[in-house]
Enzyme design. Structure first.
Site, PDB file in Angstrom:
ATOM      1  N   ILE A  13       0.973  -1.231   0.182  1.00 40.20           N
ATOM      2  CA  ILE A  13      -0.587  -0.136   0.096  1.00 40.20           C
ATOM      3  C   ILE A  13       0.170   1.129  -0.412  1.00 40.20           C
ATOM      4  O   ILE A  13       0.693   1.825  -0.589  1.00 40.20           O
ATOM      5  CB  ILE A  13      -0.990   0.139   1.218  1.00 40.20           C
ATOM      6  CG1 ILE A  13      -1.850  -0.992   1.520  1.00 40.20           C
ATOM      7  CG2 ILE A  13      -1.396   1.421   0.799  1.00 40.20           C
ATOM      8  CD1 ILE A  13      -2.767  -1.207   2.348  1.00 40.20           C
ATOM      9  N   SER A 140      -6.004   1.238  11.930  1.00 39.27           N
ATOM     10  CA  SER A 140      -7.236  -0.204  11.394  1.00 39.27           C
ATOM     11  C   SER A 140      -7.956   0.146  11.763  1.00 39.27           C
ATOM     12  O   SER A 140      -8.865   0.643  13.040  1.00 39.27           O
ATOM     13  CB  SER A 140      -5.618  -0.774  11.831  1.00 39.27           C
ATOM     14  OG  SER A 140      -6.971  -2.356  11.558  1.00 39.27           O
ATOM     15  N   LYS A 167      -2.908   0.031  17.469  1.00 40.43           N
ATOM     16  CA  LYS A 167      -3.513   1.297  17.003  1.00 40.43           C
ATOM     17  C   LYS A 167      -4.705   1.689  17.435  1.00 40.43           C
ATOM     18  O   LYS A 167      -5.200   3.008  16.962  1.00 40.43           O
ATOM     19  CB  LYS A 167      -4.555   0.559  15.523  1.00 40.43           C
ATOM     20  CG  LYS A 167      -3.588  -0.218  14.047  1.00 40.43           C
ATOM     21  CD  LYS A 167      -2.530   0.746  13.396  1.00 40.43           C
ATOM     22  CE  LYS A 167      -1.779  -0.328  12.612  1.00 40.43           C
ATOM     23  NZ  LYS A 167      -1.218   0.373  11.876  1.00 40.43           N
TER      24      LYS A 167
END
Length: 245
Positions: A13, A140, A167
């Site tokens: 990504i 996330s 996260k």
């Protein structure tokens, strides 16, 4: 020409995000922990005609490496317009609340949380020189405490405790950072690229890398009217794109 630093950008990504921003006319500092892999990734983009890219060695778990990257970029430009904190790890498995050792938590937090903070703080002076500075913290959907408490959520049984906790902490830092910069031109947001097929999850995700990268690019290129202090996740909130914290 606007300039962006993307950590963990030699593959997946992060790499595709670099490609898409290059296509939009940005100059990309392609951050990679491994210098050789960074050079190979930059060479790949140049072979596609996207030559405004430069590999930068940066290991976000190493304060010395972060400072060296800051000095390198600072010797080339006095302005950084965008920082995309993309580097991250999932940690070793299994990750259950009762059995995961604190060493697993420390390893994951070093990259996903502490490294992100050190990188952000190291480049803040260059970001302040931009007329439209943007910070994108890659998070996330598993960082949502609200959704983890909702038995009807489709990912409710998925609870990798160290990764999800890191996260959630990242999300908290994003909120606080956006608040501190509320009276400036900064836009600071957390973006969930979605459950994407990458080597991060053994290519089990249904999403595509180009779609995931496009979500990061959208937050990186917000105009002056764009939001700040938000948690964007199409996976968790397909109608609004904004996930509950």
């Amino acid at each position: 020409m606007k300039k962006v630093l993307i950590t963990g950008a030699n593959k997946s990504i992060g790499f595709e995000t670099a490609r898409q921003l290059l296509q939009q006319g940005y100059y990309v500092y392609l951050g990679s922990r491994d210098a050789q892999k960074g050079r190979e990734a930059a060479d790949q983009l140049k072979s596609e005609g996207l030559d405004q890219v430069e590999p930068i060695t940066i290991d976000v778990t190493d304060a010395g490496s972060i400072q060296a990257a800051r000095q390198t970029i600072g010797s080339k430009t006095s302005v950084l317009d965008v920082l995309i904190n993309n580097a991250g790890i999932s940690g070793s498995y299994p990750q259950t609340a009762l059995d995961a050792g604190t060493g697993v938590f420390r390893d994951v937090f070093e990259t996903n949380f502490f490294g992100l903070i050190e990188t952000t703080q190291a480049f803040m002076d260059l970001l302040h020189q931009s007329s439209e500075p943007r910070i994108v913290n890659v998070t996330s959907g598993l960082g949502s405490l609200t959704l983890h408490s909702d038995p009807s959520w489709k990912y409710y049984p998925v609870k990798p405790v160290a990764y999800a906790s890191s996260k959630a902490a990242l999300n908290g830092y994003t909120i606080m950072l956006a608040y501190e910069l509320r009276d400036t031109n900064f836009k600071v947001n957390a973006v969930d690229p979605g459950y994407t097929a990458t080597d991060f999850n053994h290519h089990s995700g249904p999403g595509t890398v180009p779609d995931a990268a496009a979500r990061l690019v959208k937050a990186a290129t917000l105009d002056e009217n764009g939001p700040t202090g938000q948690f964007f996740s199409n996976d968790n909130a397909p109608e609004t794109g904004i996930s509950p914290w």
